[in-house]
Design a protein around this motif. Sequence first.
Motif, PDB file in Angstrom:
ATOM      1  N   ILE A 194       9.346  -3.687  -7.769  1.00 33.79           N
ATOM      2  CA  ILE A 194       8.158  -3.560  -8.287  1.00 33.79           C
ATOM      3  C   ILE A 194       7.256  -3.564  -6.975  1.00 33.79           C
ATOM      4  N   GLU A 195       6.280  -2.456  -7.169  1.00 33.21           N
ATOM      5  CA  GLU A 195       5.364  -2.040  -6.057  1.00 33.21           C
ATOM      6  C   GLU A 195       4.241  -2.300  -6.226  1.00 33.21           C
ATOM      7  N   ARG A 196       3.387  -3.027  -5.315  1.00 33.42           N
ATOM      8  CA  ARG A 196       1.942  -3.444  -5.787  1.00 33.42           C
ATOM      9  C   ARG A 196       1.082  -2.087  -5.502  1.00 33.42           C
ATOM     10  N   VAL A 197       0.162  -1.968  -6.572  1.00 32.70           N
ATOM     11  CA  VAL A 197      -0.788  -1.018  -6.294  1.00 32.70           C
ATOM     12  C   VAL A 197      -2.189  -1.662  -6.203  1.00 32.70           C
ATOM     13  N   ASP A 198      -2.921  -0.896  -5.405  1.00 39.80           N
ATOM     14  CA  ASP A 198      -4.312  -1.433  -4.932  1.00 39.80           C
ATOM     15  C   ASP A 198      -5.216  -1.923  -6.132  1.00 39.80           C
ATOM     16  N   ASP A 199      -5.208  -1.648  -7.250  1.00 37.23           N
ATOM     17  CA  ASP A 199      -6.003  -2.031  -8.289  1.00 37.23           C
ATOM     18  C   ASP A 199      -5.407  -3.191  -9.145  1.00 37.23           C
TER      19      ASP A 199
END
Length: 496
Positions: free
Chosen positions: A108-113
């Motif tokens: 799982i990859e964090r997105v800025d929002d």
Amino acid sequence: MSSRTSPALSKSRFLAGLQCPLRLWYQCYEPHLACEVSAAKQALFDTGHEVGRLATRLYPDGILIREDHFQHEAAVCSTGKLMNDPHVPAIFEAAFFNDNVRIRADIIERVDDGSWNLVEVKSSTSVKHVYLTDVAVQYRVLQDCGVTVNRAGILHINNHYVYDGHELNLESLFSFSDLTDQVTAMQAEIAGALKNLSEMLSAARAPSIKASRHCMRPYLCEFWDHCTRHTPEFWVLNLNGITQERLGELVAMDVQDIRDLPDSFPLTPLQNRIRTTVVHQREYISDKLQAELTDIIYPIHFLDFETAGSAIPRYADTRPYQSVPFQWSNHILDEDGTLQHHEYLCNQDKDPRQEFVASLLDSLGDGGTIFIYTTYEKGIIRQLAEYLPQYHDQLNETLERFKDLCDIIRRHYYHAKFYGSFSLKFVLPALLPDLSYDNLIIQEGNHASLEYLRMIDPATAPAEKKEIRKNLLNYCGHDTLAMVKIREELLKRFRI
Ligand code: SF4
């Protein structure tokens, strides 16, 4: 009817249940009925893990959840902590649990929002339907756990990538397929399936399901041997090429044995031949068989190749899963009945193609029919002719001499004990039971590829390498000797 508490569903159990509810039932309550994991299947798992590890390098500073599958609760806890740490850009093997379903997400990859991308890594080269379901069930659990999913998809191998022999270009080796729209649209279907499978598992008895073609799709079920232990020897599923629709009609008529097929049941010419052979227990021989087998030029060659194709290319100018030939066997029969054997097996971890071709052309010489079994070898020769221009013409000329023994048998001969298959593994024991593959350590091509890769692995001990080499030579040599003997055996039908 009594009921029980349904055990937790994992992602793999859910997918097993979609293939067949009985498979899920057995996995949960009677796992001892499964057959052992074969070397080929284990190798597939190992490839999956290797590709998975490599893919994580595309997410620098990502953190792996170290708790294993037996420590799911602790893994969920660790995942939660990392998700709350804004400095963590990605999590590998992230764990979630909701509504009795537990999953481990590859990445799982964090997105800025504040949302996350969900990435499932696959070692295959395209998106299969089963992968959609795989991502869709993960998507559901993440959403139910309050995680906003930005994009969901599959990171798979790009088979157009050509390795330059120096450093792997991971950006090119992997390709991401965004499946967000499809998996979002599948959510109601996933919820319904989860509910149905949970209810099935709470029932007192196993569902009543008979083995059929669904047992092989998308994967061969590990309970196949158990479920087919009482099927008749001449099972209708062995009617080569039978469609799902026709099988359904036979199930509805409760016909399992080829000998019980109603006369009016529509069959293809080959299926009809199979039925006649089984019913009368008499082999089928076409009047063209002898001519096909004797339309040859001496010396006759009987040729077989072994190849290996790895997900992660090993040699310069090769693509993922490209079949690189590493071994050939050639039995040569002269007109006076003399039989010679030539063979080649690459011994080291190097690109074997040049050496393979040079030794092969030397063995094949300028003349004589070359029997192969299926057209696989032809495809490899064409590929080699493209790659090695200095041998282009010579290799292409050999193609003119090729003759496919499998095709001749398929068109002109049938034995009840082929059980609908024309593979050497069925044809040989039916015609020559003493020559079957049972006593060989390596019994099929996939296993040969895996053993070869193990043999050239620097970590393998010298004594083991020697043993593997012996087994590989035995296996490939057995295939070509089998062709010699099969042709000889079939020709006996025409001796007066
Ligand atoms: S072998 Fe077939 S019927 Fe039996 S559990 Fe597996 S998929 Fe189901």
